[in-house]
Design a protein around this motif. Sequence first.
Motif, PDB file in Angstrom:
ATOM      1  N   GLU A   2     136.791 -40.779  29.057  1.00 39.17           N
ATOM      2  CA  GLU A   2     136.727 -39.357  28.718  1.00 39.17           C
ATOM      3  C   GLU A   2     137.936 -38.639  29.345  1.00 39.17           C
ATOM      4  O   GLU A   2     138.186 -38.773  30.553  1.00 39.17           O
ATOM      5  CB  GLU A   2     135.432 -38.721  29.232  1.00 39.17           C
ATOM      6  N   ILE A   3     138.663 -37.878  28.532  1.00 42.25           N
ATOM      7  CA  ILE A   3     139.813 -37.114  29.027  1.00 42.25           C
ATOM      8  C   ILE A   3     139.328 -35.831  29.699  1.00 42.25           C
ATOM      9  O   ILE A   3     138.427 -35.158  29.205  1.00 42.25           O
ATOM     10  CB  ILE A   3     140.761 -36.737  27.867  1.00 42.25           C
ATOM     11  N   LEU A   4     139.961 -35.482  30.826  1.00 44.49           N
ATOM     12  CA  LEU A   4     139.736 -34.202  31.487  1.00 44.49           C
ATOM     13  C   LEU A   4     141.039 -33.396  31.384  1.00 44.49           C
ATOM     14  O   LEU A   4     142.130 -33.978  31.362  1.00 44.49           O
ATOM     15  CB  LEU A   4     139.373 -34.405  32.956  1.00 44.49           C
ATOM     16  N   ASP A   5     140.923 -32.073  31.340  1.00 51.00           N
ATOM     17  CA  ASP A   5     142.104 -31.192  31.325  1.00 51.00           C
ATOM     18  C   ASP A   5     143.095 -31.632  30.242  1.00 51.00           C
ATOM     19  O   ASP A   5     144.291 -31.798  30.499  1.00 51.00           O
ATOM     20  CB  ASP A   5     142.758 -31.210  32.721  1.00 51.00           C
ATOM     21  N   GLU A   6     142.597 -31.792  29.034  1.00 49.96           N
ATOM     22  CA  GLU A   6     143.401 -32.329  27.931  1.00 49.96           C
ATOM     23  C   GLU A   6     144.681 -31.528  27.653  1.00 49.96           C
ATOM     24  O   GLU A   6     145.731 -32.114  27.378  1.00 49.96           O
ATOM     25  CB  GLU A   6     142.520 -32.412  26.671  1.00 49.96           C
ATOM     26  N   PRO A   7     144.695 -30.170  27.770  1.00 46.15           N
ATOM     27  CA  PRO A   7     145.927 -29.428  27.453  1.00 46.15           C
ATOM     28  C   PRO A   7     147.063 -29.623  28.467  1.00 46.15           C
ATOM     29  O   PRO A   7     148.207 -29.277  28.173  1.00 46.15           O
ATOM     30  CB  PRO A   7     145.464 -27.957  27.468  1.00 46.15           C
ATOM     31  N   ASN A   8     146.776 -30.160  29.643  1.00 41.24           N
ATOM     32  CA  ASN A   8     147.795 -30.300  30.686  1.00 41.24           C
ATOM     33  C   ASN A   8     148.941 -31.191  30.208  1.00 41.24           C
ATOM     34  O   ASN A   8     148.736 -32.343  29.833  1.00 41.24           O
ATOM     35  CB  ASN A   8     147.148 -30.898  31.948  1.00 41.24           C
ATOM     36  N   GLN A   9     150.160 -30.644  30.221  1.00 47.61           N
ATOM     37  CA  GLN A   9     151.321 -31.373  29.695  1.00 47.61           C
ATOM     38  C   GLN A   9     152.069 -32.161  30.777  1.00 47.61           C
ATOM     39  O   GLN A   9     153.115 -32.746  30.498  1.00 47.61           O
ATOM     40  CB  GLN A   9     152.296 -30.392  29.031  1.00 47.61           C
ATOM     41  N   SER A  10     151.518 -32.212  31.999  1.00 47.02           N
ATOM     42  CA  SER A  10     152.179 -32.950  33.077  1.00 47.02           C
ATOM     43  C   SER A  10     151.305 -34.051  33.666  1.00 47.02           C
ATOM     44  O   SER A  10     151.814 -35.104  34.061  1.00 47.02           O
ATOM     45  CB  SER A  10     152.584 -31.990  34.205  1.00 47.02           C
ATOM     46  N   VAL A  11     150.001 -33.807  33.740  1.00 46.69           N
ATOM     47  CA  VAL A  11     149.089 -34.756  34.402  1.00 46.69           C
ATOM     48  C   VAL A  11     148.058 -35.268  33.399  1.00 46.69           C
ATOM     49  O   VAL A  11     147.463 -34.484  32.655  1.00 46.69           O
ATOM     50  CB  VAL A  11     148.380 -34.096  35.610  1.00 46.69           C
ATOM     51  N   SER A  49     142.567 -42.535  20.862  1.00 43.50           N
ATOM     52  CA  SER A  49     142.253 -43.203  19.586  1.00 43.50           C
ATOM     53  C   SER A  49     141.912 -44.677  19.794  1.00 43.50           C
ATOM     54  O   SER A  49     141.088 -45.236  19.078  1.00 43.50           O
ATOM     55  CB  SER A  49     143.412 -43.043  18.594  1.00 43.50           C
ATOM     56  N   THR A  50     142.554 -45.326  20.787  1.00 40.75           N
ATOM     57  CA  THR A  50     142.231 -46.741  21.041  1.00 40.75           C
ATOM     58  C   THR A  50     140.929 -46.871  21.819  1.00 40.75           C
ATOM     59  O   THR A  50     140.179 -47.827  21.626  1.00 40.75           O
ATOM     60  CB  THR A  50     143.350 -47.438  21.838  1.00 40.75           C
ATOM     61  N   GLN A  51     140.641 -45.917  22.707  1.00 46.69           N
ATOM     62  CA  GLN A  51     139.442 -45.986  23.538  1.00 46.69           C
ATOM     63  C   GLN A  51     138.174 -45.632  22.756  1.00 46.69           C
ATOM     64  O   GLN A  51     137.101 -46.162  23.018  1.00 46.69           O
ATOM     65  CB  GLN A  51     139.589 -45.077  24.762  1.00 46.69           C
ATOM     66  N   ASP A  52     138.324 -44.736  21.766  1.00 47.58           N
ATOM     67  CA  ASP A  52     137.163 -44.300  20.987  1.00 47.58           C
ATOM     68  C   ASP A  52     136.568 -45.418  20.126  1.00 47.58           C
ATOM     69  O   ASP A  52     135.410 -45.333  19.703  1.00 47.58           O
ATOM     70  CB  ASP A  52     137.543 -43.128  20.073  1.00 47.58           C
ATOM     71  N   ILE A  53     137.366 -46.453  19.862  1.00 43.93           N
ATOM     72  CA  ILE A  53     136.895 -47.538  18.990  1.00 43.93           C
ATOM     73  C   ILE A  53     135.599 -48.156  19.509  1.00 43.93           C
ATOM     74  O   ILE A  53     134.731 -48.568  18.740  1.00 43.93           O
ATOM     75  CB  ILE A  53     137.986 -48.635  18.864  1.00 43.93           C
ATOM     76  N   ILE A  54     135.454 -48.250  20.847  1.00 42.14           N
ATOM     77  CA  ILE A  54     134.296 -48.973  21.398  1.00 42.14           C
ATOM     78  C   ILE A  54     133.156 -48.040  21.795  1.00 42.14           C
ATOM     79  O   ILE A  54     132.129 -48.505  22.299  1.00 42.14           O
ATOM     80  CB  ILE A  54     134.690 -49.851  22.604  1.00 42.14           C
ATOM     81  N   ASN A  55     133.327 -46.747  21.546  1.00 38.09           N
ATOM     82  CA  ASN A  55     132.289 -45.793  21.949  1.00 38.09           C
ATOM     83  C   ASN A  55     131.161 -45.780  20.912  1.00 38.09           C
ATOM     84  O   ASN A  55     131.303 -45.237  19.826  1.00 38.09           O
ATOM     85  CB  ASN A  55     132.906 -44.399  22.097  1.00 38.09           C
ATOM     86  N   GLY A  56     130.050 -46.426  21.247  1.00 37.96           N
ATOM     87  CA  GLY A  56     128.888 -46.448  20.353  1.00 37.96           C
ATOM     88  C   GLY A  56     129.034 -47.365  19.157  1.00 37.96           C
ATOM     89  O   GLY A  56     128.326 -47.206  18.161  1.00 37.96           O
ATOM     90  N   THR A  57     129.962 -48.335  19.232  1.00 44.88           N
ATOM     91  CA  THR A  57     130.162 -49.261  18.114  1.00 44.88           C
ATOM     92  C   THR A  57     129.992 -50.705  18.596  1.00 44.88           C
ATOM     93  O   THR A  57     129.818 -50.964  19.782  1.00 44.88           O
ATOM     94  CB  THR A  57     131.583 -49.122  17.520  1.00 44.88           C
ATOM     95  N   ASP A  58     130.099 -51.652  17.653  1.00 38.93           N
ATOM     96  CA  ASP A  58     130.064 -53.076  18.006  1.00 38.93           C
ATOM     97  C   ASP A  58     131.480 -53.658  17.976  1.00 38.93           C
ATOM     98  O   ASP A  58     131.676 -54.855  17.804  1.00 38.93           O
ATOM     99  CB  ASP A  58     129.150 -53.848  17.047  1.00 38.93           C
ATOM    100  N   ALA A  59     132.478 -52.775  18.125  1.00 40.88           N
ATOM    101  CA  ALA A  59     133.879 -53.192  17.994  1.00 40.88           C
ATOM    102  C   ALA A  59     134.523 -53.394  19.361  1.00 40.88           C
ATOM    103  O   ALA A  59     133.936 -53.095  20.397  1.00 40.88           O
ATOM    104  CB  ALA A  59     134.641 -52.143  17.198  1.00 40.88           C
ATOM    105  N   TRP A  60     135.762 -53.902  19.348  1.00 40.69           N
ATOM    106  CA  TRP A  60     136.521 -54.100  20.584  1.00 40.69           C
ATOM    107  C   TRP A  60     137.937 -53.595  20.382  1.00 40.69           C
ATOM    108  O   TRP A  60     138.398 -53.412  19.251  1.00 40.69           O
ATOM    109  CB  TRP A  60     136.503 -55.578  20.988  1.00 40.69           C
ATOM    110  N   THR A  61     138.645 -53.346  21.506  1.00 40.96           N
ATOM    111  CA  THR A  61     139.967 -52.742  21.435  1.00 40.96           C
ATOM    112  C   THR A  61     140.942 -53.452  22.377  1.00 40.96           C
ATOM    113  O   THR A  61     140.566 -54.390  23.083  1.00 40.96           O
ATOM    114  CB  THR A  61     139.879 -51.224  21.748  1.00 40.96           C
ATOM    115  N   THR A  62     142.195 -53.014  22.363  1.00 40.01           N
ATOM    116  CA  THR A  62     143.248 -53.628  23.177  1.00 40.01           C
ATOM    117  C   THR A  62     143.964 -52.558  23.995  1.00 40.01           C
ATOM    118  O   THR A  62     143.929 -51.377  23.666  1.00 40.01           O
ATOM    119  CB  THR A  62     144.301 -54.326  22.293  1.00 40.01           C
TER     120      THR A  62
END
Length: 576
Positions: free
Chosen positions: A508-517, A325-338
């Motif tokens: 970009e997240i890879l292997d999103e369902p993985n509950q350990s890595v 949610s914090t990383q998506d802020i800057i994807n294709g926008t003129d915004a910035w994140t922390t």
Amino acid sequence: MSPALVGEKWWKNSIIYQIYPASFKDSNGDGIGDIPGILSSLDYITSLGVDVIWLCPMYDSPQIDMGYDVADYENVYAPYGTIQDMETLIDECHKRGLRIILDLVVNHTSDQHKWFQESRSSKTSPKRDWYIWKPAKYDANGNRQPPNNWRSVFGGSAWEWDEKTEEYYLHLFCVEQPDVNWENAETRKAVYESAMEFWLQKGVDGFRVDTVNMYSKHPDYANAPILDPKSDTQPAFSLFCNGPRIHEYLSEMNNVLSKYDAMTVGELPNTHTLEGVLRYVSAAEKQLSMVFQFDLVDLGQGKDYKYLTTLPGWTLRDLKAAVKSTQDIINGTDAWTTVFMENHDQGRSVSRFGSDKTPELRVRSAKMLAMMQSTLSGTQFIYQGQEIGMVNAPKEWTIDEYKDIDSINYYQMTSKVTNNDPVELEKAMTSLQHLARDHSRLPMQWNAEANAGFSSSSAKPWMRPHDNYPEINVKLQEKDNSSVLSFWKQMNALRKQYADLMVFGLFEILDEPNQSVFTYTKKSQDYTLFVALNFSDKAQKFEKLDTAQSDWKLLASNIEDPQEELQAFEGRVYLV
């Protein structure tokens, strides 16, 4: 690699180091950290590879809420030092190439502020309308009731009865922190002059803006929906956050800030949609440079009261979603994140998201979290002590060691509601030991001498230093190339070297369902950064991207000899 994108604002590629004055360094042996103590530590701060320091409130204050109750914006809390000390600090930072930002606390003041003293003096006071006053309501039996059922952030009613003028005033936080009435243009002008321009003219480079979305309340002051049927007060965030005039006020505030090219980072709780956040941080909106979202640091907290929860209260998939949610802020926008995992209001990240069970896992998980934080896009914030892997207070400590009003209020409320039930009180302490704000406020651990080197051996520090300071301290770690401190310095240098990927790259997240890595990539035009982080205490399978034709360069690892599997709390960063 490009160290930064050309033409970007200075604050985007900055690493910011947050200082909590009371707990950083005591120069005069009174047991309280101070500005001369910070001055004496500037070379250490510079050695971390940071660019900016953020100073928590150092204004004159009764300290009911550790300085977030400001009695005079144009003066300094005497135990911290003087205006002259602050001027010296600003100058010495600038000489070293460091910038400095202050905390801007303008949703409320202290009840000791001269504005509020005048406001409560009578209903006809010229400053009466500078705060939010409302008449009482009466129930069917003629009993006096508050204007509505809003709950204070710290529990109890958000309204306090004033005997002298026979009206209630609003306090979203402590009783001693009355809310300023931002509807009044004269009040806003006074806030800009006293709280902002006074310090901007002295050379500060910007502000962290406290509770930035609470200035505009819903004008009807209606009752909040009943979410907690057992209580006569209700959470009312939907009625006092993101109100109808908030963006008007922030645009007006920005007109002042822009004259000084000052940066702002707003504290933005209870704003959970991308659209909602973008209204504050889109460059076209001209309001705030960036904001803190709390999706990550709020993981595991209860909904009604943050301490009323089942621990740990989060899964790795929850953490991944919060980061996204914090990383998506800057994807294709003129915004910035922390990017941050700790501040003065949170438990320590190693205790919450890593492991403090053994020294080996504590060190390794602290480095893994440093890897994650350093490879995410946005302006990076490091909190004092995070760079040496400080952890939460010991489980054995009793409530007597906790100083924060939020912690004490919760414990007392539990005691009262449960009639001192020992089982319920133990549950409350378990929750506090995990989530209390006190943990981040323990004195900075400088060395293995008395009081962790924070204060002279004869002093009684305002808070007890952690028992583990002989094992976790700056002096010890400065001599050790394999320490958490050395690793943070390494990651800060890598972040500068590979800024186009680490600071500005697309996530970009890879292997999103993985509950350990937690596995993700960061991409620039020409390169890919591949990050794999094992958030479990067991070895896990490790798979590289399916890019057989690519070269893989290991940029960072928190174990000496990476094998096929990821070890417990192991992390790796590859350049592809």
